[in-house]
Scaffold this motif. Sequence first.
Motif, mmCIF file in Angstrom:
data_model
loop_
_atom_site.group_PDB
_atom_site.id
_atom_site.type_symbol
_atom_site.label_atom_id
_atom_site.label_comp_id
_atom_site.label_asym_id
_atom_site.label_seq_id
_atom_site.Cartn_x
_atom_site.Cartn_y
_atom_site.Cartn_z
ATOM 1 N N TYR A 34 0.872 -1.180 0.000
ATOM 2 C CA TYR A 34 0.000 0.000 0.000
ATOM 3 C C TYR A 34 0.905 1.224 0.000
ATOM 4 O O TYR A 34 2.096 1.137 0.295
ATOM 5 C CB TYR A 34 -0.917 0.010 1.230
ATOM 6 C CG TYR A 34 -0.184 0.346 2.498
ATOM 7 C CD1 TYR A 34 -0.268 1.623 3.028
ATOM 8 C CD2 TYR A 34 0.626 -0.581 3.142
ATOM 9 C CE1 TYR A 34 0.431 1.966 4.172
ATOM 10 C CE2 TYR A 34 1.332 -0.256 4.278
ATOM 11 C CZ TYR A 34 1.229 1.015 4.785
ATOM 12 O OH TYR A 34 1.933 1.353 5.908
ATOM 13 N N ALA A 41 -9.056 8.056 2.972
ATOM 14 C CA ALA A 41 -10.038 8.161 1.885
ATOM 15 C C ALA A 41 -9.484 7.571 0.587
ATOM 16 O O ALA A 41 -10.215 6.914 -0.168
ATOM 17 C CB ALA A 41 -10.447 9.619 1.679
ATOM 18 N N ASP A 42 -8.207 7.785 0.336
ATOM 19 C CA ASP A 42 -7.577 7.192 -0.850
ATOM 20 C C ASP A 42 -7.479 5.672 -0.715
ATOM 21 O O ASP A 42 -7.735 4.940 -1.666
ATOM 22 C CB ASP A 42 -6.180 7.771 -1.072
ATOM 23 C CG ASP A 42 -6.206 9.236 -1.457
ATOM 24 O OD1 ASP A 42 -7.088 9.640 -2.243
ATOM 25 O OD2 ASP A 42 -5.336 9.990 -0.976
ATOM 26 N N TRP A 43 -7.082 5.198 0.464
ATOM 27 C CA TRP A 43 -6.985 3.755 0.684
ATOM 28 C C TRP A 43 -8.336 3.072 0.485
ATOM 29 O O TRP A 43 -8.395 1.946 0.004
ATOM 30 C CB TRP A 43 -6.469 3.458 2.089
ATOM 31 C CG TRP A 43 -5.056 3.850 2.351
ATOM 32 C CD1 TRP A 43 -4.048 4.022 1.445
ATOM 33 C CD2 TRP A 43 -4.488 4.123 3.624
ATOM 34 N NE1 TRP A 43 -2.888 4.378 2.086
ATOM 35 C CE2 TRP A 43 -3.128 4.449 3.426
ATOM 36 C CE3 TRP A 43 -4.992 4.125 4.925
ATOM 37 C CZ2 TRP A 43 -2.265 4.756 4.476
ATOM 38 C CZ3 TRP A 43 -4.141 4.440 5.966
ATOM 39 C CH2 TRP A 43 -2.781 4.751 5.739
ATOM 40 N N GLU A 44 -9.411 3.753 0.878
ATOM 41 C CA GLU A 44 -10.754 3.172 0.729
ATOM 42 C C GLU A 44 -11.098 2.905 -0.736
ATOM 43 O O GLU A 44 -11.908 2.028 -1.028
ATOM 44 C CB GLU A 44 -11.804 4.099 1.333
ATOM 45 C CG GLU A 44 -11.780 4.141 2.834
ATOM 46 C CD GLU A 44 -12.788 5.109 3.422
ATOM 47 O OE1 GLU A 44 -13.398 5.897 2.668
ATOM 48 O OE2 GLU A 44 -12.968 5.083 4.658
ATOM 49 N N GLN A 45 -10.483 3.642 -1.648
ATOM 50 C CA GLN A 45 -10.791 3.490 -3.070
ATOM 51 C C GLN A 45 -10.132 2.257 -3.687
ATOM 52 O O GLN A 45 -10.725 1.615 -4.548
ATOM 53 C CB GLN A 45 -10.358 4.742 -3.842
ATOM 54 C CG GLN A 45 -11.052 5.997 -3.379
ATOM 55 C CD GLN A 45 -12.564 5.874 -3.443
ATOM 56 O OE1 GLN A 45 -13.116 5.510 -4.472
ATOM 57 N NE2 GLN A 45 -13.227 6.148 -2.330
ATOM 58 N N GLU A 46 -8.897 1.945 -3.291
ATOM 59 C CA GLU A 46 -8.183 0.848 -3.949
ATOM 60 C C GLU A 46 -7.581 -0.169 -2.979
ATOM 61 O O GLU A 46 -7.801 -1.356 -3.102
ATOM 62 C CB GLU A 46 -7.083 1.424 -4.860
ATOM 63 C CG GLU A 46 -6.456 0.404 -5.807
ATOM 64 C CD GLU A 46 -5.318 -0.396 -5.187
ATOM 65 O OE1 GLU A 46 -5.131 -1.557 -5.581
ATOM 66 O OE2 GLU A 46 -4.638 0.129 -4.280
ATOM 67 N N TRP A 84 -12.874 0.263 8.518
ATOM 68 C CA TRP A 84 -13.587 0.365 7.236
ATOM 69 C C TRP A 84 -14.383 -0.907 6.959
ATOM 70 O O TRP A 84 -15.558 -0.839 6.602
ATOM 71 C CB TRP A 84 -12.579 0.623 6.118
ATOM 72 C CG TRP A 84 -13.122 0.560 4.737
ATOM 73 C CD1 TRP A 84 -13.767 1.560 4.061
ATOM 74 C CD2 TRP A 84 -13.073 -0.552 3.847
ATOM 75 N NE1 TRP A 84 -14.105 1.130 2.801
ATOM 76 C CE2 TRP A 84 -13.691 -0.163 2.645
ATOM 77 C CE3 TRP A 84 -12.555 -1.840 3.946
ATOM 78 C CZ2 TRP A 84 -13.805 -1.011 1.554
ATOM 79 C CZ3 TRP A 84 -12.668 -2.690 2.867
ATOM 80 C CH2 TRP A 84 -13.293 -2.276 1.691
ATOM 81 N N LYS A 88 -18.188 -0.328 6.630
ATOM 82 C CA LYS A 88 -18.634 -0.101 5.260
ATOM 83 C C LYS A 88 -18.650 -1.337 4.371
ATOM 84 O O LYS A 88 -19.196 -1.288 3.283
ATOM 85 C CB LYS A 88 -17.740 0.943 4.591
ATOM 86 C CG LYS A 88 -17.801 2.293 5.258
ATOM 87 C CD LYS A 88 -16.957 3.310 4.538
ATOM 88 C CE LYS A 88 -17.025 4.647 5.248
ATOM 89 N NZ LYS A 88 -16.152 5.630 4.653
ATOM 90 N N ARG A 89 -18.059 -2.407 4.782
ATOM 91 C CA ARG A 89 -17.952 -3.539 3.860
ATOM 92 C C ARG A 89 -18.713 -4.747 4.379
ATOM 93 O O ARG A 89 -19.860 -4.915 4.109
ATOM 94 C CB ARG A 89 -16.476 -3.855 3.623
ATOM 95 C CG ARG A 89 -16.145 -4.499 2.304
ATOM 96 C CD ARG A 89 -16.777 -3.769 1.118
ATOM 97 N NE ARG A 89 -16.640 -4.483 -0.105
ATOM 98 C CZ ARG A 89 -15.689 -4.321 -0.987
ATOM 99 N NH1 ARG A 89 -14.732 -3.457 -0.766
ATOM 100 N NH2 ARG A 89 -15.672 -5.022 -2.096
#
Length: 121
Positions: A34, A41-46, A84, A88-89
């Motif tokens: 990573y 917020a960026d990590w949540e995308q990919e 997360w 969210k998942r």
Amino acid sequence: AGLTVFGYEVYGNLTQRLESEGFVRDVDILPMGYDWRLSVADWEQEAFPRFFRTISDAVSKNGQPVVLTGLSMAAPFTHAFLRWANAKRGGKSWVQKNVHAFVPVGGPFNGAVNALSALVG
């Protein structure tokens, strides 16, 4: 194929010890790269979705929950991932089913102030 920086195996001793106990790279020992410079917020995308798939696949293949570890900044990365995943998942049930434990190594939780005060009293 572990985490190598400038030709140095970052998790070398840990990897060797796990292999001596019967674990196998890319089967039981799965590195997760990573970019530590990015925001949550960026990590949540990919990165988080990729980590989620890696863990889900490992549990599916091996039939047991994983133990996560993270060296230095990977510790707060992994902590943020677990928050997360919980929110969210897959929810709390996914985390409970797929993650046995999280063992951070040298994570900068609470920053360096506590470490400094321990050294200088």
